[in-house]
Design an enzyme around this catalytic site. Structure first.
Site, PDB file in Angstrom:
ATOM      1  N   SER A 167       0.427  -0.850   0.196  1.00 50.01           N
ATOM      2  CA  SER A 167      -0.155  -0.119  -0.099  1.00 50.01           C
ATOM      3  C   SER A 167       0.765   1.188  -0.019  1.00 50.01           C
ATOM      4  O   SER A 167       1.910   1.146   0.447  1.00 50.01           O
ATOM      5  CB  SER A 167      -0.808  -0.246   1.079  1.00 50.01           C
ATOM      6  OG  SER A 167      -0.283   0.053   2.083  1.00 50.01           O
ATOM      7  N   ASP A 168       0.378   2.206  -0.510  1.00 50.30           N
ATOM      8  CA  ASP A 168       0.724   4.035  -0.159  1.00 50.30           C
ATOM      9  C   ASP A 168       0.804   3.552   1.213  1.00 50.30           C
ATOM     10  O   ASP A 168      -0.322   3.178   2.314  1.00 50.30           O
ATOM     11  CB  ASP A 168       0.495   4.667  -0.475  1.00 50.30           C
ATOM     12  CG  ASP A 168       1.234   6.076  -0.910  1.00 50.30           C
ATOM     13  OD1 ASP A 168       2.441   6.538   0.105  1.00 50.30           O
ATOM     14  OD2 ASP A 168       1.378   6.827  -2.226  1.00 50.30           O
ATOM     15  N   TRP A 169       1.401   4.870   2.044  1.00 50.32           N
ATOM     16  CA  TRP A 169       1.490   5.314   3.491  1.00 50.32           C
ATOM     17  C   TRP A 169       0.381   5.499   4.188  1.00 50.32           C
ATOM     18  O   TRP A 169      -0.381   6.386   3.591  1.00 50.32           O
ATOM     19  CB  TRP A 169       2.722   6.019   3.688  1.00 50.32           C
ATOM     20  CG  TRP A 169       4.002   5.078   3.620  1.00 50.32           C
ATOM     21  CD1 TRP A 169       4.252   5.647   4.958  1.00 50.32           C
ATOM     22  CD2 TRP A 169       5.000   4.126   3.411  1.00 50.32           C
ATOM     23  NE1 TRP A 169       5.899   4.795   4.780  1.00 50.32           N
ATOM     24  CE2 TRP A 169       5.971   3.846   4.028  1.00 50.32           C
ATOM     25  CE3 TRP A 169       4.305   3.385   1.367  1.00 50.32           C
ATOM     26  CZ2 TRP A 169       6.843   2.882   3.519  1.00 50.32           C
ATOM     27  CZ3 TRP A 169       5.014   2.688   1.163  1.00 50.32           C
ATOM     28  CH2 TRP A 169       5.947   2.068   2.236  1.00 50.32           C
TER      29      TRP A 169
END
Length: 810
Positions: free
Chosen positions: A232-234
């Site tokens: 995932s992105d953060w």
């Protein structure tokens, strides 16, 4: 070395390991240990992996004040070379930087498209074209993974703008999804096999990117047979069941995530099968094995070139200069003539405050940034170059230059930072060689209730300066005879706009030895905080008048203008392509007074040029990285030939083009142009751009002859053409081949390109291979690919300079 363990033995070892693990131990591996590392497990022999942002350099885990690293030219400037060999070199360089920092995974490249020129993060991405982006990204990924470091193409999918980026729903029809936005990822997965991919924040057609079952499991892992990991992105993951079942493999950052909270119980309840968890773990362990953290362990190399070494400096200068684009060049204004003692006026704030990188998570702490004034002064005889400051360009003020400050305790350049607890007790004090910190750092800043910056001013002479602070919070700033309290607010958006701290400053008289202090109380969110000390602004009219006087006394005026990180940044889109401040007025005034005017655009994305007809030459220099000034000077003088080609179409006016607005309506951002993004849509329009995708003059002239289709087969198309260098300079020609389908609704598209390096008078027969993935269309009714029903082959230097058209019947 492509991978440390990537064969049958490693695969068998991974399966045995998974069988030995408890469910809890498996789930523990699937969330980050912290912001930029993964959990280790001594029982199975797994080391903790280290990750770093990486599109413009390997930054490491600390955003501000961390380790010094190479600051590369921005991605679109590198892409303007159209050179996969150069991009593989970039990947090699990034891998060596990662190895030097003992980092296993580089979070890049960014391969979203330049859908609208307003996109704030376009400087991180390659181009508006999926084929060019895909091929350059594949070379970049191969370069990184050649050294056993993982690349992570991002952001999957539809992250072409920043407005409402964590919630926006990109509405993309099937044909556009397949032919345009999925295509760069398809190319890089098939051609380079990246070991990781990153899912985006936004939704696509109603589903969050981290829950995209049709795209992650259906297309990437299913149709494309991708065997790597999807992270995932953060802070993008909001669910456990939906994201785990959709194909997401790793949730970042940690340690507390939706998966650590409920994935075990979801499996126990039968809502997620343990086989799904096993596949996530399998991909995580496969990644670890490939980078030498599991099964076969790596030993880190040393003795690599340092960021400030002559090797790196020359390499970065060359990569930047060769990607710069000569947009206009009348009367042979460029290159600057060597051996001619001409008087040059170098004008503009960007000449002395050269912007080397954009804002956001791609930021790197470089060893230095060479200004254009410094770079050109090394090449112009003493007394023949006058440097003249320009009008204001920044809205948000940068942190103070440490050269203007001294730590009052050590007298070293920089500041003294002290932290105090709730009762006012001193909890820590240290010297900082920057006037900026990241207050989310662990260690000495933990438990700080108040943070204080103190410094002694160090100036050549008493003067009026802007003094203040940057970063959200309640501030107190003091100097002799000055005291001010103010509040700087957070930005809207994730993390309060962590990467885009606002600033505030007031003009005060200061002299060397004056003590200045800025104190702030602890905030609710992680922050970037800094002391501001910069030259007081002058009225634009007086600044322009001074520039005009300099131009009148010069043989050539070079005006440097551009954007700043206020416009080119993560988390914020532009609203106009107009240069900020009074820069357009500056250029027009100088051009009206100067014998010859050259404009250098220090920007990564298209700008409007209302003064274009008044100037002799324009060099589009991008954000050139740490060697910025030397690279621009090398391009202006022809030390390195600026043979770049535009990767984004330049509109002539705000609002022009197939896609403009990046503002969602009721949460939806309609990709209404379909497959006709960028030049594809411009080609179908009655409105002409200022400059086409693929445009670039270089320093010589070219003649084409004998364009022909060399060979056609079921999925193979080759085009041959002879190119002649008929100019006075050596050059690199980028021969572009487009296909224009005969079927209605299928726009023109780049199908291939090739390059030839030729001296004056030389010629070469060049063959361009057309990628078969561009010789097809997505049939929405059938849900599959279909060939075009006839097409034209267009051979061009750019769509504004077509050299041959060849019909190809169905």
């Amino acid at each position: 070395m492509a991978a440390y363990s990537d064969g049958p033995e490693a695969a068998s070892f991974i399966e045995t390991t998974i069988e030995s693990m408890t469910l809890e131990a498996k789930v523990d591996l699937l969330s980050g240990a912290d912001s930029f590392s993964l959990n280790s497990n001594a029982q199975i022999g797994l080391d903790g992996l280290v990750l770093s942002d990486g599109p413009t350099g390997v930054r490491g885990p600390v955003v501000v004040g961390g380790r010094i690293g190479c600051l590369l030219p921005n991605a679109s400037l590198l892409a303007q070379s159209w050179d996969p060999i150069a991009m593989r070199e970039v990947g090699n360089l990034l891998a060596e930087e990662a190895i030097d920092q003992q980092t296993h995974v580089v979070l890049g490249p960014t391969i979203n498209l330049h859908r609208s020129p307003l996109g704030g993060r376009l400087f991180e991405a390659f181009s508006e074209d999926p084929l060019l982006t895909g091929h350059l990204a594949a070379a970049y990924v191969k370069g990184i993974q050649d050294h056993g470091v993982a690349a992570t193409p991002k952001h999957f999918l539809g992250n072409e703008s920043e407005t409402e980026r964590t919630t926006v729903n990109a509405v993309i029809e099937d044909a556009a999804l397949r032919e345009t936005y999925l295509l760069p990822f398809e190319i890089v997965v098939h051609d380079a096999a990246p070991w990781a991919l990153m899912a985006a924040y936004n939704r696509v057609n109603g589903l969050p990117s981290t829950e995209q079952q049709p795209l992650m499991n259906g297309v990437v892992k299913g149709e494309w047979a991708y065997d790597g990991l999807i992270m995932s992105d953060w802070l993008a993951t909001q669910t456990a069941i939906e994201s785990a079942n959709a194909g997401l493999d790793l949730v970042m950052p940690g340690p507390d995530t939706p998966w650590t909270e409920s994935l075990v119980s979801s499996v126990e309840a039968g809502l997620v099968t343990e086989s799904v968890v096993d596949d996530h773990v399998r991909r995580l362990l496969r990644l670890a094995a490939r980078v030498g953290a599991f099964h076969t362990k790596r030993s880190w190399r040393d003795g690599l070139p340092t960021p400030a070494s002559p090797t790196r400096r020359e390499q970065l200068k060359r990569l930047a200069a060769q990607g710069m684009v000569v947009i206009k060049n009348e009367g042979g204004a460029l290159p600057l003539r060597s051996g001619v003692r001409q008087r040059i006026a170098l004008i503009g704030r960007h000449a002395v405050d050269t912007i080397a990188q954009g804002g956001g998570s791609a930021q790197v702490r470089p060893p230095h940034i060479v200004s254009i004034a410094d770079g050109l002064s090394r090449r112009i005889d003493e007394g023949h170059l006058e440097v003249i400051d320009g009008v204001e360009t920044r809205t948000t003020l940068p942190p103070a230059d440490p050269a203007h400050l001294r730590d009052p305790e050590t007298d070293l350049p920089g500041v003294r930072i002290r932290v105090y607890g709730a009762a006012g007790e001193l909890r820590g004090s240290r010297h900082c060689d920057l006037a900026e910190i990241e207050d989310s750092q662990a260690g000495w800043l933990e438990g700080a209730e108040v943070i204080e910056f103190e410094a002694a001013v160090h100036l050549p002479e008493p003067t009026r300066m802007r003094l203040g602070a940057r970063g959200p919070g309640e501030w107190m700033v003091t100097a002799p005879g000055h005291e001010e309290q103010f509040e700087i607010t957070y930005h809207d958006g994730p993390g309060g706009g962590f990467f885009r701290p606002k600033s505030h400053a007031t003009t005060v008289p200061l002299a060397t030895g004056d003590i200045v202090k800025a104190t702030v109380r602890r905030g609710a969110l992680p922050r970037i905080l800094g002391l501001v000390l910069t030259t007081a602004p002058r009225p634009a009219a007086a600044t322009i008048a001074n520039a005009v006087r300099g131009a009148q006394n010069a043989d050539t005026s070079i005006v440097v203008v551009g954007f700043t990180p206020d416009q080119e940044t993560e988390g914020l889109d532009k609203t106009t392509l107009t240069l900020p401040g009074d820069q357009d007025a500056l250029v027009a005034a100088v051009a009206s007074a100067s014998k010859k005017t050259i404009v250098v655009l220090n920007a990564a994305t298209p700008v409007l040029m209302p003064w274009l007809d008044l100037v002799d030459a324009v060099l589009f220099a991008g954000l050139p990285g740490q060697e910025a000034g030397d690279a621009v000077a090398a391009a202006l003088t022809g030390e390195y030939l600026p043979e770049g080609r535009l990767v984004t179409t330049f509109p002539a006016h705000d609002g022009d083009g197939p896609a403009w607005s990046v503002a969602p309506k009721n949460g939806d951002l309609e990709y209404s142009e379909g497959t006709a993004v960028g030049y594809r849509g411009w080609h179908e329009s009655a409105t002409a751009p200022a400059y086409w995708f693929g445009h670039g003059l270089g320093y010589t002239e070219w003649e084409y002859e004998g364009a022909e289709i060399l060979q056609t087969a079921e999925s193979d198309l080759l085009v041959r053409v002879t190119v002649h260098n008929i100019g006075a300079h050596p050059g690199r020609e980028t021969i572009q081949v487009y296909v224009r389908p005969h079927s209605e609704g299928d726009p023109i598209r780049l199908a291939g390109w090739s390059q030839a390096d030729l001296a004056p008078g030389e010629h070469a027969s060049v063959v361009v291979h057309c990628d078969p993935r561009l010789l097809r269309r997505w049939d929405t009714e059938r849900g599959g690919w279909a060939p075009f029903e006839g097409m034209d082959i267009i051979v061009a230097r750019g769509l504004g300079d077509v050299r041959a058209t060849i019909p190809v019947p169905a």
